[in-house]
Enzyme design. Sequence first.
Site, PDB file in Angstrom:
ATOM      1  CG  ASP A  36     144.746 -12.109 -36.335  1.00 51.98           C
ATOM      2  OD1 ASP A  36     144.296 -10.967 -36.149  1.00 51.98           O
ATOM      3  OD2 ASP A  36     145.523 -12.668 -35.534  1.00 51.98           O
TER       4      ASP A  36
ATOM      5  CB  SER B  52     149.021 -11.556 -29.429  1.00 55.31           C
ATOM      6  OG  SER B  52     149.095 -10.365 -30.170  1.00 55.31           O
TER       7      SER B  52
ATOM      8  CG  HIS C 168     144.500 -11.065 -32.290  1.00 54.54           C
ATOM      9  ND1 HIS C 168     145.626 -11.487 -32.951  1.00 54.54           N
ATOM     10  CD2 HIS C 168     144.930 -10.615 -31.067  1.00 54.54           C
ATOM     11  CE1 HIS C 168     146.682 -11.285 -32.184  1.00 54.54           C
ATOM     12  NE2 HIS C 168     146.287 -10.772 -31.037  1.00 54.54           N
TER      13      HIS C 168
END
Length: 493
Positions: A424, A214, A453
Amino acid sequence: MTRPIRRTALLCALAATTALLPTAPVRAAEAPRPLRFADCPDSVPRPAAPERVECGRLSVPLDREHPSGPHIEVAVSRVRASGTPAERRGVLLVNPGGPGGSGLPYAVTKRAKLPERVRRAYDVIGFDPRGVGRSTPVTCGPMGGLFDSPGSDPVPAGRPAEREYLRSLRAMADDCARHAGRLLPHLSTEQTAYDMDAIRAALGEPRASFLGVSYGSYLGAAYTALFPHRVGRMVLDSVVGPSDWYDFDVLQSRALLRKRDTFFAWAAGRHGLGGTPAEVRASYLRVRAGLAARPVAGFGPAEFDRAVYRALGRTERWAPLADGLRGYLTGGGVDTLRPAGAFDSPESRNYEAANRIVKCADGPPPGRRDVVMDLRRTRRLDPQPVLTGMEASVCAFWHHRPAHRTPLGSPQAPPVLLVASAHDPVTPVQGARSLQRLLPGSRLVVLDDDHSHGVFASRGNACVDGTVAAYLADGAVPTAEVRCPGPGLPKPE
């Protein structure tokens, strides 16, 4: 929107022809004082015996442009490679995301999920980025009322509500300037990338390999821009992409709308919320409207939206979300909806402060009019959006203006592996494709038919995990994009 890219769809088992990463010598930077490791604080979990985790602290300049000026400390953790010396490939720095996520425990928690051959090959190095956790933690005080319980409705409808929304953003920016003080200009991702290289040098390593998830992908891309010749093997999972933070937040908010519609369709006919997507949506809106009118034990519309935001990002959280909606509708309770951790805990306060400060330090702010106009555009798409992730809106009122954007990517970096879930909503796959253009020679691994995610060593997919493990342990770079079959949406219980 990015231009369509012609892709070669390959199953993992067929993406067999690989290249090996080059091993050209790298000129090492002047090494700082070596890290001295000792026992870790209680907040860091212990791995299973015989492995052990150890922690240390590294002094780094607050401002890299003034190395003889004030210094801050960065907390570092390490779990050594479990293999033989012949198997060792160096150090693998890891970052869990954010910005604002604590990485000190991540050396233990993420390592436990890595394929065995990766655990045998690398010393896994966690660290709290500057401003986070035990690395000179930052605070923004009350953050304009962010931690009020219940919080005010985060979705402004109408001009008076929009003016109040902007007022709260200004108050948050004022609180951050007041409480963060001298740290405010110096918590950019670029500065943290310099800290990563200081960790590498203090460990005596010529290169650093890296796994960033991320926001960690953004941090890794910044490291490649600054130190392309010191990159070992780099995996960027659930890629943020190279846009400004505010633009990313807007993109994410609209991806979440589409994912929420997917959730409504998935929940239809189950969990007692209605037989059609429209009926499930109506049940959802009744819950939110009820909590806005009469919060339950401090749980109102802001708290509800945060719970929905968290749930939409991982499909294993969809059934608990649906059960929580039904629980409120049938009994008026919110226990199933309420997260386990307190939003106003010291750790959460630090996360929320660091998140905004990093985003606002990484590039130019949005215009104040843009903030309002984008809110209206989003509400035209859906009058009841989830705006929880719009953290960079506060940058419109920020007291510090960065001199430049955090640089990302480099054509001089060795091949990087980008990993993405096809659907995602938190970091949409187009971000990975955009970043790929700044990293020539990089390869993309896509988990098809997946809606969550976090992919590598997270989704339990043998194709993804095998491809990434071969890259990290052997330097095997796929010759083309890899497409792995995914799990689809959760099956009915």
